[in-house]
Design an enzyme around this catalytic site. Structure first.
Site, PDB file in Angstrom:
ATOM      1  N   SER A 248      -9.645   1.661   2.931  1.00 42.11           N
ATOM      2  CA  SER A 248      -8.809   2.438   2.037  1.00 42.11           C
ATOM      3  C   SER A 248      -7.788   1.611   1.264  1.00 42.11           C
ATOM      4  CB  SER A 248      -8.075   3.513   2.840  1.00 42.11           C
ATOM      5  OG  SER A 248      -7.242   2.916   3.833  1.00 42.11           O
TER       6      SER A 248
ATOM      7  N   LYS B 210       0.839  -1.198   0.000  1.00 43.09           N
ATOM      8  CA  LYS B 210       0.000   0.000   0.000  1.00 43.09           C
ATOM      9  C   LYS B 210       0.875   1.249   0.000  1.00 43.09           C
ATOM     10  CE  LYS B 210      -3.928   1.957   2.594  1.00 43.09           C
ATOM     11  NZ  LYS B 210      -4.813   1.765   3.774  1.00 43.09           N
TER      12      LYS B 210
ATOM     13  N   SER C  37     -10.026  -0.900   7.110  1.00 41.57           N
ATOM     14  CA  SER C  37      -9.469  -0.606   5.783  1.00 41.57           C
ATOM     15  C   SER C  37      -8.773  -1.787   5.115  1.00 41.57           C
ATOM     16  CB  SER C  37      -8.488   0.574   5.865  1.00 41.57           C
ATOM     17  OG  SER C  37      -9.189   1.775   6.016  1.00 41.57           O
TER      18      SER C  37
END
Length: 468
Positions: free
Chosen positions: A147, A72, A171
């Site tokens: 996210s 990420k 997330s």
């Protein structure tokens, strides 16, 4: 193919690390879901060549030898940009690796690409990304969650076997549910946060994605470590013990369907949850419905605590110390205002504003302090529950992935509504693991364990998945 089998092939030379890296890079380039922000082909191939030489020289080879891993884009890797999916950090390249990345590199992994996400991890849809929305690989008309959307899609789409995300209030587990894979939020402190851009320090945790539970267990064991650079990390190594989990006689708490946390749950999610509970019963589990007195306040409490910490953490991104700087300004105040207005998206600005209000000295931070009190009550309530129960089982999210064109502007807080079951885990610092109930877009089930009961949660999920 599982990690262990793939690594064995790479270690034996039956499969070339260089060729496999090239093959993975081609998958990244061909990805149609906007899952990646950047990759560094030269760096990845240089790393693959180094590992091949290491193998030929007869040196020790790590547990993840030659394995490509997606990361990420709020986790630092010094050979690639780290943008946090924001214009503010559009051209930022870090100068050091996050501890979790170092742990992977020590075991001979290859960081293959940085994945798309909601801007600064603020959102549950990836719609807030400066680089555009991530589409769900199971249905391109729908979101992949957030996210950590890009990392979820990279695994679900089988570009890579495992990927790193971060989980502040669901997330990792939310996107895992939306893309029908496994998403793991460890106990707070099990994986170092050093080198991870902070959103909300007391809630953030590095999380992991996988399609196979054995892959997840191995990935977790390598990712976790004590870290002198992170004052909140564990002091001793944690063992992810693999055991055959016996559900017979185990007491499992099931949240009452009358709970506020179940409000608005979609019928298909409810039906998949029912199937999951039936499977647990068939395994011998003793299911007991419970009602939580304080957990119903989880979403507003999360909003208060998270936004307050966001307000503090985001103050460094001012166009002077870090990030985008406006081209013209009259004075220092104008510089700050314009740089932050241009560099930060609407959702980030909204959360900063909310947090600043909650921390206002005008009313002695009354709302923030009340939020902290309720957080303690939620944590204590869950800890008391674990005095009588082995696990808590909930739906991961209360909905299936919405369509991308679904309008949420009228309700800016709608992102939080589906994640109530996830949020309680972060507020209490406990562990949660989302696993699919069936194939395709469908509801998922979450196993919640007490602090440092991670290995039992993973073993329980493994047993559950055996019966799929």
């Amino acid at each position: 193919m599982k990690i262990e089998s793939l690594v064995d092939k790479l270690k034996s030379g039956d499969l070339s690390v260089i060729d496999y890296t090239k093959e993975t890079l081609e998958k990244l380039k061909a990805n149609e879901h906007n899952a990646y922000i950047s990759y560094n082909e030269e760096d990845s191939l240089k790393r693959a060549e180094y590992l091949e030489k290491k193998r030929k020289n007869g040196e020790r080879l790590g547990k993840l030898f030659g394995l490509p891993i997606a990361v990420k884009d709020n986790i630092s890797y010094k050979n690639m940009k780290m943008t946090c999916a924001s214009k503010m950090l559009e051209n930022f390249t870090p100068i050091y690796n996050a501890t979790v990345v170092e742990n992977l590199l020590k075991e001979d992994a290859i960081i293959i690409g940085k994945t798309n996400m909601d801007e600064f991890a603020m959102g549950a849809s990836s719609k807030t990304s400066y680089y555009g929305v991530v589409t769900n690989n199971l249905d391109k008309e729908k979101i992949a969650g957030g996210s950590s959307s890009g990392s979820a899609v990279s695994v679900s789409n089988e570009d890579v076997l495992v990927a790193l995300g971060t989980d502040t209030g669901g997330s990792v587990r939310g996107p895992a549910s939306y893309t029908n894979i496994i998403g793991y939020k460890p106990t707070y402190s099990l994986i170092s946060r050093y080198g991870v851009v902070s959103m909300a320090n007391t809630l953030d945790q590095v999380g992991l994605f996988a399609k196979d539970i054995d892959d997840l267990r191995l990935f977790a064991s390598v990712s976790s470590s004590p870290d002198k650079n992170d004052m909140t990390s564990i002091l001793d190594p944690y063992e992810f013990i693999e055991e055959d989990y016996d559900f017979n006689g185990k007491k499992i708490a099931v949240i009452s369907t009358n709970s506020v946390l179940n409000e608005g749950i979609e019928q298909e999610v409810k039906e998949d949850y029912r199937k999951a509970l039936e499977r647990l019963k068939s395994l011998g589990a003793n299911l007991c419905e419970v009602d939580l007195e304080y957990a119903k306040f989880a979403n507003p409490v999360y909003n208060i605590v998270m936004s307050s910490e966001v307000s503090s953490n985001m103050s460094r991104f001012d166009g002077v110390r870090f990030g985008h700087q406006t081209e013209s300004y009259e004075d220092i105040n104008d510089l700050y205002i314009k740089s932050r207005s241009e560099g930060l998206g609407e959702e980030v600005q909204r959360r900063i504003a909310l947090g600043t209000m909650y921390l206002s000295s005008n009313d002695d931070q009354r709302i923030y302090k009340k939020g902290l009190q309720l957080r303690t009550l939620i944590k204590n309530e869950l800890e008391e529950l674990f005095e009588d129960f082995d696990l808590i089982v909930t739906p991961t999210t209360t909905n299936l992935p919405p369509r991308i064109d679904e309008n949420t502007v009228a309700d800016p807080l709608s992102d939080f509504k589906a994640d109530g079951f996830n949020v309680i885990v972060n507020l209490a610092g406990m562990c949660g693991l989302s696993v699919p109930v069936r194939q395709g877009i469908s509801g998922s089930v979450q196993f919640i364990g007490n602090r440092f009961d991670d290995y039992n949660v993973i073993n329980a999920a493994a047993k559950f998945l055996e019966e799929e």
